[in-house]
Write an enzyme that holds these catalytic residues in place. Structure first.
Site, PDB file in Angstrom:
ATOM      1  N   LYS A 127       0.835  -1.206   0.000  1.00 31.44           N
ATOM      2  CA  LYS A 127       0.000   0.000   0.000  1.00 31.44           C
ATOM      3  C   LYS A 127       0.867   1.252   0.000  1.00 31.44           C
ATOM      4  O   LYS A 127       0.552   2.227  -0.682  1.00 31.44           O
ATOM      5  CB  LYS A 127      -0.934   0.030   1.210  1.00 31.44           C
ATOM      6  CG  LYS A 127      -2.142  -0.856   1.072  1.00 31.44           C
ATOM      7  CD  LYS A 127      -3.173  -0.501   2.137  1.00 31.44           C
ATOM      8  CE  LYS A 127      -4.399  -1.385   2.060  1.00 31.44           C
ATOM      9  NZ  LYS A 127      -5.334  -1.151   3.156  1.00 31.44           N
ATOM     10  N   LYS A 208      -5.072 -10.158  -6.721  1.00 30.38           N
ATOM     11  CA  LYS A 208      -6.278 -10.321  -5.895  1.00 30.38           C
ATOM     12  C   LYS A 208      -7.365  -9.330  -6.307  1.00 30.38           C
ATOM     13  O   LYS A 208      -7.055  -8.164  -6.565  1.00 30.38           O
ATOM     14  CB  LYS A 208      -5.854 -10.076  -4.437  1.00 30.38           C
ATOM     15  CG  LYS A 208      -6.930 -10.242  -3.420  1.00 30.38           C
ATOM     16  CD  LYS A 208      -6.511  -9.647  -2.086  1.00 30.38           C
ATOM     17  CE  LYS A 208      -6.571  -8.136  -2.088  1.00 30.38           C
ATOM     18  NZ  LYS A 208      -6.728  -7.493  -0.803  1.00 30.38           N
ATOM     19  N   LYS A 211     -11.172  -3.944  -3.642  1.00 29.53           N
ATOM     20  CA  LYS A 211     -11.993  -2.723  -3.664  1.00 29.53           C
ATOM     21  C   LYS A 211     -11.212  -1.578  -4.279  1.00 29.53           C
ATOM     22  O   LYS A 211     -11.773  -0.739  -4.971  1.00 29.53           O
ATOM     23  CB  LYS A 211     -12.348  -2.317  -2.226  1.00 29.53           C
ATOM     24  CG  LYS A 211     -13.465  -3.082  -1.607  1.00 29.53           C
ATOM     25  CD  LYS A 211     -13.946  -2.328  -0.364  1.00 29.53           C
ATOM     26  CE  LYS A 211     -14.045  -3.221   0.844  1.00 29.53           C
ATOM     27  NZ  LYS A 211     -12.973  -3.091   1.825  1.00 29.53           N
TER      28      LYS A 211
HETATM   29  P1  TYM Z   1     -11.044  -5.424   3.740  1.00 32.55           P
HETATM   30  O1  TYM Z   1     -12.055  -4.367   3.941  1.00 32.55           O
HETATM   31  O2  TYM Z   1      -9.951  -5.180   2.751  1.00 32.55           O
HETATM   32  O3  TYM Z   1     -11.743  -6.776   3.310  1.00 32.55           O
HETATM   33  C1  TYM Z   1     -12.810  -7.354   4.047  1.00 32.55           C
HETATM   34  C2  TYM Z   1     -12.698  -8.868   4.004  1.00 32.55           C
HETATM   35  O4  TYM Z   1     -12.738  -9.323   2.635  1.00 32.55           O
HETATM   36  C3  TYM Z   1     -11.629 -10.207   2.396  1.00 32.55           C
HETATM   37  N1  TYM Z   1     -11.216 -10.056   0.986  1.00 32.55           N
HETATM   38  C4  TYM Z   1     -11.089 -11.086   0.135  1.00 32.55           C
HETATM   39  N2  TYM Z   1     -11.278 -12.404   0.290  1.00 32.55           N
HETATM   40  C5  TYM Z   1     -11.059 -13.187  -0.800  1.00 32.55           C
HETATM   41  N3  TYM Z   1     -10.687 -12.714  -2.014  1.00 32.55           N
HETATM   42  C6  TYM Z   1     -10.484 -11.405  -2.201  1.00 32.55           C
HETATM   43  N4  TYM Z   1     -10.127 -10.942  -3.398  1.00 32.55           N
HETATM   44  C7  TYM Z   1     -10.683 -10.511  -1.099  1.00 32.55           C
HETATM   45  N5  TYM Z   1     -10.581  -9.164  -0.953  1.00 32.55           N
HETATM   46  C8  TYM Z   1     -10.901  -8.904   0.340  1.00 32.55           C
HETATM   47  C9  TYM Z   1     -10.546  -9.709   3.343  1.00 32.55           C
HETATM   48  O5  TYM Z   1      -9.581 -10.709   3.571  1.00 32.55           O
HETATM   49  C10 TYM Z   1     -11.364  -9.371   4.576  1.00 32.55           C
HETATM   50  O6  TYM Z   1     -11.599 -10.535   5.345  1.00 32.55           O
HETATM   51  N6  TYM Z   1      -7.916  -5.015   7.630  1.00 32.55           N
HETATM   52  C11 TYM Z   1      -9.199  -5.553   7.208  1.00 32.55           C
HETATM   53  C12 TYM Z   1     -10.341  -5.061   8.049  1.00 32.55           C
HETATM   54  C13 TYM Z   1     -10.193  -5.252   9.518  1.00 32.55           C
HETATM   55  C14 TYM Z   1     -10.292  -6.488  10.212  1.00 32.55           C
HETATM   56  C15 TYM Z   1     -10.131  -6.152  11.591  1.00 32.55           C
HETATM   57  C16 TYM Z   1     -10.491  -7.794   9.807  1.00 32.55           C
HETATM   58  C17 TYM Z   1      -9.978  -4.279  10.438  1.00 32.55           C
HETATM   59  N7  TYM Z   1      -9.958  -4.813  11.688  1.00 32.55           N
HETATM   60  C18 TYM Z   1     -10.156  -7.135  12.574  1.00 32.55           C
HETATM   61  C19 TYM Z   1     -10.513  -8.793  10.803  1.00 32.55           C
HETATM   62  C20 TYM Z   1     -10.362  -8.461  12.149  1.00 32.55           C
HETATM   63  C21 TYM Z   1      -9.463  -5.123   5.772  1.00 32.55           C
HETATM   64  O7  TYM Z   1      -8.947  -4.164   5.292  1.00 32.55           O
HETATM   65  O8  TYM Z   1     -10.409  -5.864   5.133  1.00 32.55           O
END
Ligand code: TYM
Length: 350
Positions: A127, A208, A211
């Site tokens: 990032k 991957k 978003k």
């Molecule tokens: P975020 O918002 O990027 O994504 C949310 C969830 O979606 C999953 N994900 C995917 N899974 C499979 N294939 C993909 N292409 C894909 N893109 C996204 C992510 O793995 C995630 O589970 N840091 C985290 C948010 C967060 C969090 C937490 C998660 C903040 N605090 C505490 C767990 C526990 C994030 O940015 O997710």
């Protein structure tokens, strides 16, 4: 059974239920990877567990967000999570900034986290390479995430593969804090699905689905895309020049593997069932049509419910307020416990 024994049995069951915490950022448009890698599993298992699902707006601003846009995306994400099937009677769904203990716990955990641990985080490296100016918040992001998880004594953290390293860091931080100050934290486990943990980009199956790239045409199926758009994106998905429809870890077959994985997770079928479904398929064209079909079938009812929620913002706000209240009731006493262990004085509460 007397009412008292019933209540006791019920309480014992609740105590035995494992605690689940996960989060999702209200930045960018929710895409199929978020749904298949995370949200779908959260919904399906919410009966069996005690669940906390958090819209992590504090994490979102580690990269600049237009304030109006963030406001809209937060409501929109809440509507999407409820539309996908999270139910306020079964899961605590709340906004991170509504519960002060998240930012507070991050500070305390910062003070036990060695810089070197954060320097190793691959997502920070990726990032930060894409930003002109990198905020201290972006570097600190995984510590905030550790606070999220640890405040709720979470046993399980269901996430996609990209978040594994962050959850492992949360484990290390918990262990270190417990060693220095005494046992405060449950050491959580990442729960990562076998298939669907890494849904790849339609335009490039080596990257991957994300978003952050969802605005690039052909990259992602977005949860709110209309059927025609979904069909177009899936039909244009990059595959290879062969014709064999099979699960494979051969990098050349990554496109076909991705489409089959999507089909498998959406239909809840086993790998042999999926392969049997395509035994009569004539080439990748037919594979893509059928994948588009099942995606559209799954997303259409979610989209309908999403727009119903969006039409009633007052109700959405009420649902989030209820979530915040429930989350605060767990997180505040935990934060007090942390403060006591560290040696802070606690203010008198009336
Ligand atoms: P975020 O918002 O990027 O994504 C949310 C969830 O979606 C999953 N994900 C995917 N899974 C499979 N294939 C993909 N292409 C894909 N893109 C996204 C992510 O793995 C995630 O589970 N840091 C985290 C948010 C967060 C969090 C937490 C998660 C903040 N605090 C505490 C767990 C526990 C994030 O940015 O997710």
């Amino acid at each position: 059974m007397t009412t008292q024994t019933q209540t006791e049995t019920c309480e014992a069951q609740t105590l035995q239920k494992r605690r689940v915490f996960s989060g999702i950022q209200p930045s960018g448009e929710v895409q199929l990877g978020n749904y298949l890698g995370a949200i779908k599993g959260w919904v399906e298992r919410q009966e069996e567990k005690v669940n906390f699902f958090c819209l992590v707006d504090l994490h979102a601003i580690t990269v600049y967000q237009q304030p109006d846009e963030l406001l809209h995306q937060t409501r929109s994400l809440a509507a999407m999570l409820f539309a996908a099937g999270l139910h306020p009677d079964k899961s605590t769904v709340f906004v991170q900034s509504h519960v002060a203990a998240h930012a507070e716990s991050c500070w305390v955990l910062n003070c036990v986290t060695p810089m070197g641990w954060l320097e190793r985080m691959t997502q920070f490296k990726d990032k930060s390479a894409r930003q002109e100016s990198v905020s201290a918040g972006l570097f600190d992001y995984p510590v905030l995430m550790a606070g999220d998880i640890l405040l709720y004594d979470s046993d399980e953290v269901p996430v996609g593969e990209d978040q594994r390293q962050h959850v492992e860091l949360a484990r290390d931080i918990a262990i270190r804090f417990n060693r220095i100050y005494g046992d405060a934290f449950v050491v959580p486990e990442p729960m990562i699905p076998d298939i669907g943990a890494r849904v790849m980009g339609m335009n490039d199956p080596t990257v991957k689905m994300s978003k952050s790239y969802a605005h690039i045409r052909g990259h992602a199926v977005r949860m709110l895309d209309e059927p025609k758009e979904i069909e177009r994106t899936v039909k244009r998905a990059v595959t290879d020049s062969g014709s064999e429809i099979a699960f494979s870890d051969n990098p050349e077959k990554a496109g076909v593997n991705n489409l089959l994985g999507i089909y498998k997770v959406i239909t809840d079928k086993s790998q042999p069932e999926v392969i049997a479904d395509f035994s009569d398929a004539r080439g990748y064209g037919e594979l893509k049509s059928r994948v588009a079909e099942v995606v559209i079938e799954a997303l259409t009812p979610i989209q309908k419910r999403y727009y119903e929620y969006m039409d009633d913002p007052a109700e959405l706000d009420r649902m989030l307020a209820r979530g915040a209240e429930q989350a605060t009731a767990v997180a505040t006493p935990k934060m007090d416990e942390i403060k006591r262990l560290v040696g802070f004085t606690l203010p008198q509460r009336s």
